[in-house]
Design an enzyme around this catalytic site. Structure first.
Site, PDB file in Angstrom:
ATOM      1  N   ASP A 162      65.322 -21.644  92.226  1.00  0.00           N
ATOM      2  CA  ASP A 162      65.815 -22.826  92.965  1.00  0.00           C
ATOM      3  C   ASP A 162      67.115 -22.491  93.675  1.00  0.00           C
ATOM      4  O   ASP A 162      68.172 -22.571  93.079  1.00  0.00           O
ATOM      5  CB  ASP A 162      65.990 -23.968  91.963  1.00  0.00           C
ATOM      6  CG  ASP A 162      66.282 -25.296  92.620  1.00  0.00           C
ATOM      7  OD1 ASP A 162      66.246 -25.394  93.851  1.00  0.00           O
ATOM      8  OD2 ASP A 162      66.575 -26.254  91.869  1.00  0.00           O
ATOM      9  N   GLU A 196      72.582 -28.964  98.527  1.00  0.00           N
ATOM     10  CA  GLU A 196      71.369 -29.733  98.223  1.00  0.00           C
ATOM     11  C   GLU A 196      71.418 -30.305  96.824  1.00  0.00           C
ATOM     12  O   GLU A 196      70.968 -31.423  96.581  1.00  0.00           O
ATOM     13  CB  GLU A 196      70.114 -28.861  98.377  1.00  0.00           C
ATOM     14  CG  GLU A 196      68.786 -29.627  98.255  1.00  0.00           C
ATOM     15  CD  GLU A 196      68.288 -29.836  96.828  1.00  0.00           C
ATOM     16  OE1 GLU A 196      67.472 -30.736  96.609  1.00  0.00           O
ATOM     17  OE2 GLU A 196      68.726 -29.110  95.911  1.00  0.00           O
TER      18      GLU A 196
HETATM   19 ZN   LIG Z   1      66.351 -26.930  94.892  1.00  0.00          ZN
END
Ligand SMILES: [Zn+2]
Ligand SMILES: *[C@@H]1O[C@H](CO)[C@@H](O)[C@H](O)[C@H]1NC(C)=O
Ligand SMILES: *[C@@H]1O[C@H](CO)[C@@H](O)[C@H](O)[C@H]1NC(C)=O
Length: 420
Positions: A162, A196
């Site tokens: 991620d 994000e």
């Molecule tokens: Zn992410």
């Protein structure tokens, strides 16, 4: 499908990318130096992924990885732009003080990395391929289980899933299509954004910068979906609830008012309430992630607070958050009309993404993404390698095979998005 335009510039880009040493490593290992052997696609992919993961880039501290990526792409012939964040307000509602610097002279000033293979003035590309370069703390060093790697080799490290897996796979997918001449360089742009994980300020900046331009037709978002094409994700709303009471001696509770007690009652009510469900997204769920209150066990607490994350299972994307927020307010007022104040982020209802692309398994996920924060009516795809179930955890990792599969997946999605 538009006729692919193979320019001399593109061919130059393709051959240059084979000669420039990728990821020269400071310890001077065999990957550097002149007369490089041609690197295999696997080596190129793993080398980029490794460099990205090795550079610590927790949210608000993304400048080093941003510079690395911009240099990497510009040395391969892309035009690049560091898109500095102009606002420091968005999403900072719940953060004080905001750690974002907007001082133009500050070297820590944060930026998105935009890169495009077409002419120096990009206009608006038909397709934006985006993911994020910030990660959650703490930094976890890169490690790889076998050398030389096979498809089942496991790579670990913060951000390996991620979303640096997605970033590396997107770069390689686009490069392969450009090298093959199957994509018109003018049609595409890479946008790697900061922030994000929290508070989404990077994608907001990108959104703002596109406001007065011709909108893109499609955007591919990279997040861990186990290489399945997401049909959508739950909505989200984050709230801080504060309760005020009156202090006093714990032996005489009727002389004061316990902020802890009213908060506990209200939270119990919130947890017991059906906040909406849908067939595709399941139930709206509430996580009481953080709470605190009072000063000592023998003092009636004057103040208490809780921070809650709500994963919304109902629509519309633009508005369900308000429905949930109003419902919470009702519950608090029902418990005690005077005790509570509540602050919530913007939030959004369920987010639906394009998932009818032949050849892909589909998935629905429960986490939030940048998808709803990029305004416009473009077609939205959400896809990437690795599992969310390990992302953010101490064992974050994925296999070499899944990274390679993602390159193929992104190639299919890019071609699908540009097929007209
Ligand atoms: Zn992410
Ligand atoms: C910020 O990033 C740099 C570069 O990756 C790293 O050296 C530094 O330790 C990071 N700082 C924090 C506080 O994480
Ligand atoms: C949703 O909540 C209901 C009860 O409120 C429960 O019976 C059901 O199992 C839940 N569904 C899921 C998918 O968790």
């Amino acid at each position: 499908m538009r006729t692919p335009l193979i320019t001399l510039g593109l061919l130059g880009l393709a051959s240059a990318s084979r000669q420039i040493p990728l990821n020269p490593r400071p310890d001077g290992d065999s990957l550097t130096g002149a007369n490089l052997p041609l690197k295999s696609p696997r080596e190129v992919l793993l080398s980029l992924h490794r460099s990205l993961v090795e550079i610590s880039s927790t949210t608000y501290n993304e400048t080093a990885v941003g510079h690395f990526l911009a240099d990497y792409l510009s040395s391969r012939g892309y035009n690049t732009e560091l898109q500095y964040l102009s606002s420091d307000g968005f999403g900072a509602e719940l953060q004080s003080p905001s750690p974002v610097s907007s001082d133009p002279a500050d070297p820590k000033r944060r930026f998105n990395v935009l890169a495009w293979p077409g002419p120096s003035d990009p206009g608006t590309p038909r397709l934006i391929i985006t993911s994020h370069i910030d990660v959650v703390p703490p930094h976890i060093p890169y490690s790889i289980s076998d050398d030389p790697p096979t498809s089942s080799t496991v790579i670990r490290g913060r951000g390996s899933v991620d979303a640096k897996g997605a970033v590396a796979a997107q770069v390689l997918a686009l490069q392969t299509l450009l090298d093959e001449g199957s994509v018109n360089p003018q049609d595409v742009m890479l946008a790697f954004v900061v922030g994000e994980e929290n508070p989404g300020d990077g994608i907001r900046e990108l959104s703002e910068s596109l406001r007065h331009k011709v909108p893109p037709e499609a955007v591919i978002f990279g997040e861990p979906t186990e290489n399945k094409l997401a049909c959508g994700h739950k909505g989200a709303l984050f709230c801080v609830i504060e309760a005020r009471g009156a202090a006093g001696h714990s032996g005489y509770p009727w002389l004061g008012k316990s902020a802890n007690e009213v908060l506990i009652k209200a939270l119990a009510e919130v947890l017991a309430t059906d906040l909406g469900s849908s067939e595709r997204f399941g139930n709206t769920t509430v996580n009481v992630g953080k709470m605190g209150g009072g000063v000592a066990m023998n003092v009636i607490p004057e103040f208490a607070a809780a921070e809650i994350a709500i994963r919304i299972a109902i629509g519309p994307e633009d508005g369900a958050n308000t429905i949930i927020r109003d419902r919470l307010r009702e519950i608090l007022d029902g418990v005690d009309p005077d005790a509570f104040s509540m602050k919530c982020t913007h939030g959004y209802g369920v987010v639906e993404t394009e998932c009818s692309v032949p050849g892909f398994e589909t998935i629905v996920v429960n986490y939030g993404t940048d998808v709803p924060n990029l305004d416009g009516s473009h077609v939205r795809y959400l896809y990437g390698p690795g599992s969310i179930l390990v992302a953010h955890g101490p064992d974050e990792g994925l296999t070499v095979g899944s990274l390679e599969e993602a390159v193929e997946g992104y190639k299919q999605l890019i071609l699908h998005a540009l097929r007209k």
